[in-house]
Design a protein around this motif. Sequence first.
Motif, PDB file in Angstrom:
ATOM      1  N   ARG A   1       0.885  -1.074   0.135  1.00  0.00           N
ATOM      2  CA  ARG A   1      -0.134  -0.069  -0.137  1.00  0.00           C
ATOM      3  C   ARG A   1       0.995   1.270   0.072  1.00  0.00           C
ATOM      4  O   ARG A   1       0.454   2.098  -0.424  1.00  0.00           O
ATOM      5  CB  ARG A   1      -0.891   0.027   1.164  1.00  0.00           C
ATOM      6  CG  ARG A   1      -2.044  -1.149   1.123  1.00  0.00           C
ATOM      7  CD  ARG A   1      -3.281  -0.979   1.867  1.00  0.00           C
ATOM      8  NE  ARG A   1      -2.610  -1.125   3.673  1.00  0.00           N
ATOM      9  CZ  ARG A   1      -2.567  -2.255   4.229  1.00  0.00           C
ATOM     10  NH1 ARG A   1      -2.898  -3.232   3.524  1.00  0.00           N
ATOM     11  NH2 ARG A   1      -2.277  -2.233   5.346  1.00  0.00           N
ATOM     12  N   ALA A   2       1.954   1.245   0.704  1.00  0.00           N
ATOM     13  CA  ALA A   2       2.710   2.349   0.784  1.00  0.00           C
ATOM     14  C   ALA A   2       3.474   2.588  -0.702  1.00  0.00           C
ATOM     15  O   ALA A   2       3.685   3.818  -1.151  1.00  0.00           O
ATOM     16  CB  ALA A   2       3.958   2.303   1.751  1.00  0.00           C
ATOM     17  N   ARG A   3       3.675   1.549  -1.397  1.00  0.00           N
ATOM     18  CA  ARG A   3       4.494   1.763  -2.836  1.00  0.00           C
ATOM     19  C   ARG A   3       3.373   2.308  -3.675  1.00  0.00           C
ATOM     20  O   ARG A   3       3.757   3.109  -4.506  1.00  0.00           O
ATOM     21  CB  ARG A   3       5.023   0.333  -3.249  1.00  0.00           C
ATOM     22  CG  ARG A   3       6.110  -0.203  -2.511  1.00  0.00           C
ATOM     23  CD  ARG A   3       6.693  -1.369  -3.447  1.00  0.00           C
ATOM     24  NE  ARG A   3       5.863  -2.335  -3.429  1.00  0.00           N
ATOM     25  CZ  ARG A   3       5.776  -3.515  -2.657  1.00  0.00           C
ATOM     26  NH1 ARG A   3       6.457  -3.431  -1.450  1.00  0.00           N
ATOM     27  NH2 ARG A   3       5.181  -4.514  -2.751  1.00  0.00           N
ATOM     28  N   ALA A   4       2.166   1.876  -3.527  1.00  0.00           N
ATOM     29  CA  ALA A   4       1.038   2.131  -4.273  1.00  0.00           C
ATOM     30  C   ALA A   4       0.772   3.695  -4.053  1.00  0.00           C
ATOM     31  O   ALA A   4       0.468   4.669  -5.018  1.00  0.00           O
ATOM     32  CB  ALA A   4      -0.172   1.604  -4.185  1.00  0.00           C
ATOM     33  N   ALA A   5       0.837   4.238  -2.646  1.00  0.00           N
ATOM     34  CA  ALA A   5       0.578   5.242  -2.445  1.00  0.00           C
ATOM     35  C   ALA A   5       1.807   6.342  -3.165  1.00  0.00           C
ATOM     36  O   ALA A   5       1.542   7.523  -3.649  1.00  0.00           O
ATOM     37  CB  ALA A   5       0.384   5.702  -1.066  1.00  0.00           C
ATOM     38  N   LEU A   6       2.962   5.748  -3.139  1.00  0.00           N
ATOM     39  CA  LEU A   6       4.052   6.717  -3.575  1.00  0.00           C
ATOM     40  C   LEU A   6       3.714   6.792  -5.277  1.00  0.00           C
ATOM     41  O   LEU A   6       4.145   8.011  -5.885  1.00  0.00           O
ATOM     42  CB  LEU A   6       5.505   6.001  -3.617  1.00  0.00           C
ATOM     43  CG  LEU A   6       5.861   6.013  -2.020  1.00  0.00           C
ATOM     44  CD1 LEU A   6       7.330   5.269  -1.793  1.00  0.00           C
ATOM     45  CD2 LEU A   6       6.240   7.558  -1.872  1.00  0.00           C
ATOM     46  N   VAL A   7       3.441   5.817  -6.167  1.00  0.00           N
ATOM     47  CA  VAL A   7       3.445   6.049  -7.460  1.00  0.00           C
ATOM     48  C   VAL A   7       2.384   6.793  -7.555  1.00  0.00           C
ATOM     49  O   VAL A   7       2.370   7.672  -8.563  1.00  0.00           O
ATOM     50  CB  VAL A   7       3.097   4.319  -8.017  1.00  0.00           C
ATOM     51  CG1 VAL A   7       2.645   4.579  -9.424  1.00  0.00           C
ATOM     52  CG2 VAL A   7       4.156   3.667  -7.738  1.00  0.00           C
ATOM     53  N   GLN A   8       1.246   6.717  -6.878  1.00  0.00           N
ATOM     54  CA  GLN A   8      -0.174   7.281  -7.048  1.00  0.00           C
ATOM     55  C   GLN A   8       0.556   9.203  -7.034  1.00  0.00           C
ATOM     56  O   GLN A   8       0.126  10.114  -7.902  1.00  0.00           O
ATOM     57  CB  GLN A   8      -1.092   7.276  -6.448  1.00  0.00           C
ATOM     58  CG  GLN A   8      -2.396   8.133  -6.394  1.00  0.00           C
ATOM     59  CD  GLN A   8      -3.176   7.812  -5.152  1.00  0.00           C
ATOM     60  OE1 GLN A   8      -3.070   8.242  -4.132  1.00  0.00           O
ATOM     61  NE2 GLN A   8      -4.221   7.265  -5.386  1.00  0.00           N
TER      62      GLN A   8
ATOM     63  N   ALA B   1      -4.422   3.635 -13.259  1.00  0.00           N
ATOM     64  CA  ALA B   1      -5.136   4.737 -13.091  1.00  0.00           C
ATOM     65  C   ALA B   1      -4.598   6.112 -13.239  1.00  0.00           C
ATOM     66  O   ALA B   1      -4.890   7.100 -13.710  1.00  0.00           O
ATOM     67  CB  ALA B   1      -5.841   4.639 -11.652  1.00  0.00           C
ATOM     68  N   GLY B   2      -2.992   5.851 -12.884  1.00  0.00           N
ATOM     69  CA  GLY B   2      -2.429   7.193 -13.117  1.00  0.00           C
ATOM     70  C   GLY B   2      -1.926   7.351 -14.729  1.00  0.00           C
ATOM     71  O   GLY B   2      -1.638   8.401 -14.888  1.00  0.00           O
ATOM     72  N   ALA B   3      -2.012   6.350 -15.478  1.00  0.00           N
ATOM     73  CA  ALA B   3      -1.680   6.377 -16.653  1.00  0.00           C
ATOM     74  C   ALA B   3      -2.669   6.925 -17.656  1.00  0.00           C
ATOM     75  O   ALA B   3      -2.806   7.104 -18.720  1.00  0.00           O
ATOM     76  CB  ALA B   3      -0.887   5.284 -17.201  1.00  0.00           C
ATOM     77  N   ALA B   4      -4.012   6.700 -17.066  1.00  0.00           N
ATOM     78  CA  ALA B   4      -5.301   6.852 -17.803  1.00  0.00           C
ATOM     79  C   ALA B   4      -5.313   8.105 -18.580  1.00  0.00           C
ATOM     80  O   ALA B   4      -5.862   7.886 -19.798  1.00  0.00           O
ATOM     81  CB  ALA B   4      -6.310   6.699 -16.865  1.00  0.00           C
TER      82      ALA B   4
ATOM     83  N   GLU C   1      -7.598   5.799  -1.833  1.00  0.00           N
ATOM     84  CA  GLU C   1      -6.564   5.321  -0.893  1.00  0.00           C
ATOM     85  C   GLU C   1      -6.292   4.134  -1.266  1.00  0.00           C
ATOM     86  O   GLU C   1      -7.179   3.094  -1.714  1.00  0.00           O
ATOM     87  CB  GLU C   1      -7.185   5.369   0.523  1.00  0.00           C
ATOM     88  CG  GLU C   1      -7.597   6.880   1.036  1.00  0.00           C
ATOM     89  CD  GLU C   1      -6.233   7.647   1.314  1.00  0.00           C
ATOM     90  OE1 GLU C   1      -4.943   7.141   1.584  1.00  0.00           O
ATOM     91  OE2 GLU C   1      -6.116   8.828   1.166  1.00  0.00           O
ATOM     92  N   PRO C   2      -4.983   3.591  -1.101  1.00  0.00           N
ATOM     93  CA  PRO C   2      -4.642   2.084  -1.315  1.00  0.00           C
ATOM     94  C   PRO C   2      -5.446   1.152  -0.585  1.00  0.00           C
ATOM     95  O   PRO C   2      -5.507   1.159   0.853  1.00  0.00           O
ATOM     96  CB  PRO C   2      -3.055   2.080  -0.932  1.00  0.00           C
ATOM     97  CG  PRO C   2      -2.746   3.142  -1.262  1.00  0.00           C
ATOM     98  CD  PRO C   2      -3.759   4.310  -0.765  1.00  0.00           C
ATOM     99  N   ALA C   3      -5.943   0.169  -1.205  1.00  0.00           N
ATOM    100  CA  ALA C   3      -7.029  -0.728  -0.370  1.00  0.00           C
ATOM    101  C   ALA C   3      -6.265  -1.863   0.263  1.00  0.00           C
ATOM    102  O   ALA C   3      -5.247  -2.180  -0.042  1.00  0.00           O
ATOM    103  CB  ALA C   3      -8.070  -1.175  -1.288  1.00  0.00           C
TER     104      ALA C   3
END
Length: 550
Positions: free
Chosen positions: A429-436, A487-490, A512-514
């Motif tokens: 979840r932390a990695r996903a938040a960083l990428v977002q 989602a970020g590349a959409a 928020e990362p689920a």
Amino acid sequence: MSGTERSAGSTRPAIIIAATPTPNGDLHVGHLAGPYLAGDVYARYLRALGRPVIYTTCTDDSQTYVVATAARQAVTPQALCQRSTVAIENSLSAMGISMAGLPPIDDRYRQTVLSFVTRLYDTGRLRLRTVRLPYAERSGTYLFDGLVTGACPVCLAGSCGGTCESCGHPNSYDELLEPRSTIDPTDPVGYREQAILVLPMEDYRQRLTEYFEARADRWRPHSMQLIRELLAGSLPDIPITVPGGGWGIEAPFAETPGQILYPWIEAMPASIYSTWWAAGRQGEPQPVEVDELWRAERDAEVVYFHGFDNTYHWGLMDLTLLMAHGERYVLPESNVCNEFYDLEGSKFSTSRNHLIRGSELLAEVTRDEVRFFLALTAPEYQRTNFTRQALDEVTELRLIEPWNALAEAISLLIAGRAGGMLATTPAGRARAALVQARLRAAYELDTFSVARAAETFADQLARLRAMAEDGSAEPGDLLLEARTLLAGAAPILIDLAEQAGAAGVQLDLLAEPATEVPAFELPRLASRIESPDSPTAELLTRTPALDGAV
């Protein structure tokens, strides 16, 4: 969007204006790599945040470049505009540029322009000036903008009238060195005086200075350098009327009989008109008054996207035209300016036929490939280069092959788990938040960069592929991070995101990362349009035969 807390001001309406295309031909890849793709990415990002957005532009039919090109092609300007407008609209649509279309240049358009300029006349903002203009002796034509070429008086590069593409400085009236007619270079050029109406830019120096001091950090360095150079000297008068030879909108002022409105001053009321028209096409209530959405009290966030060579026009001339209306209109938040995009080492050139039209490329390559490569190589801060070989190699290496490998690895990973939920870990979840966060930073106006967004996507895609193939990631983490990345590349990979969304993959740029995610498959990427009967290929063939030839 899943109860996500919105950032402050996220309900503010946005008006995004891409540089008005001149209808003297189709858009080429250099055009698409500049304002149109960048503006589209920003518009899609704001819509993903829940913001109301109008992204629009319209053709600038009155430009002298239409007259010059029509003369070279031995057709009427009207016929050239008709053909080119359809081609431009088809190319924008095929590229996935999320506009409502191109509005008609009709009586409502002309009335909007005339009202905008007449209001300046009625409030005493305009002045009568006698100026010296180049004059083609044999044809009896006054030369300005696309009708004249010579050398820039500032940098000595070859330049047409109006502004220099190389250094960006304006060259007003008789300032162009060694002028000659673009229609007939053998026609002797002299000078004649004419009384025209102008808007003195110098009258707005203090307000202009304060405006740029407040927004300098939102401008890219090269364009801001030009603005500072211009403010350091005497500011030019903006021509409102010119002796134009019959093409354009007739000026309604008694002091300038037989003259037309200077074509470049149409861009500002044209943008206002386009916004009004697009609002109706998007299903929103269309204001009774055409300029209502631009009124200061509506507090819209206005952002322009254009090339460096239009910095003077969009950054200074059009800004002054808005300021001259007092406090009536909102002023732009920023101008996002791109540099030139070269083709195999030299500038795209219609006259030399050194170009690749957008329609040609999109008939052979999927638009997600084109959008990804143009974003990755966007000429944001310096000139960059396009080659077809690089497009093929880079998209295969950094997009198609790693994406399909990731999709295949995920498919194997979730085999037998269809419909099930997979837990995520705090680290995932932390990695996903960083990428977002990294992708969102690339789309925010203060730090906007489609190149950085595309680079971030490619780097993270490579990381996820490696994790999937070496088995180092928890299945839930991998799915969460892949979903977050898409989602970020959409805003760039519009078709891939649409396919994933249609298949039930949740793409929320703000979520928020689920703690758990459903098992899902990712769509695969095809590298080429296989059939000439594909929707994109069919769309690009809807250009009418040229009629009205001289």
